[in-house]
Design an enzyme around this catalytic site. Structure first.
Site, short mmCIF file in Angstrom:
data_model
loop_
_atom_site.label_atom_id
_atom_site.label_comp_id
_atom_site.label_asym_id
_atom_site.label_seq_id
_atom_site.Cartn_x
_atom_site.Cartn_y
_atom_site.Cartn_z
N GLU A 43 0.83 -1.21 0.00
CA GLU A 43 0.00 0.00 0.00
C GLU A 43 0.87 1.26 0.00
O GLU A 43 0.51 2.26 -0.63
CB GLU A 43 -0.96 0.03 1.19
N THR A 44 2.01 1.20 0.63
CA THR A 44 2.92 2.34 0.62
C THR A 44 3.40 2.61 -0.80
O THR A 44 3.39 3.76 -1.26
CB THR A 44 4.12 2.08 1.55
#
Length: 120
Positions: A43-44
């Site tokens: 997700e980063t």
């Protein structure tokens, strides 16, 4: 990012690459890489890629949905997330993320949907 020692390697509108060392901070009780750490890395990377498509003064990207398939286990080394866009829309984006180890072996794959929101 800092707590998990994530490091941004490169960013563009077509690619975001972020790596993370596999330390005790990202292992589950059996000593293997924790699936949640892989998801956080995915997700980063997607979010950093998504930021390349917005006006950061007036907009932000936030995660709406993420899935992850863990294909291989790891006890050490470095995990690198390579995020590429599948869809860039006006209100949402979809990113594909492949996570590979230092030997270029595919460890996990993920798909992340980001919402594009206005900053208040």
């Amino acid at each position: 990012m800092q707590a998990l020692q994530m490091n941004v390697k490169q960013t563009s509108k077509e690619l975001a690459e972020v790596d993370m060392p596999i330390t005790n901070n990202v292992k589950q009780p059996m000593g293997f890489l924790h699936g949640g750490a892989s998801v956080a890395l995915a997700e980063t990377a997607a979010s950093i890629g998504g930021m390349q498509h917005i006006d950061e003064k007036t907009q932000a990207v936030v995660g709406m949905e993420i899935n992850c398939n863990h294909l291989k286990s790891k006890k050490d080394g470095v995990l690198t997330a390579i995020a590429t866009p599948i869809h860039i829309g006006k209100t949402s984006m979809v990113w594909n993320i492949e996570m590979k180890d230092e030997n270029n072996q595919l460890i996990a794959i993920s798909r992340c949907t980001l919402a594009i929101i206005n900053r208040i």
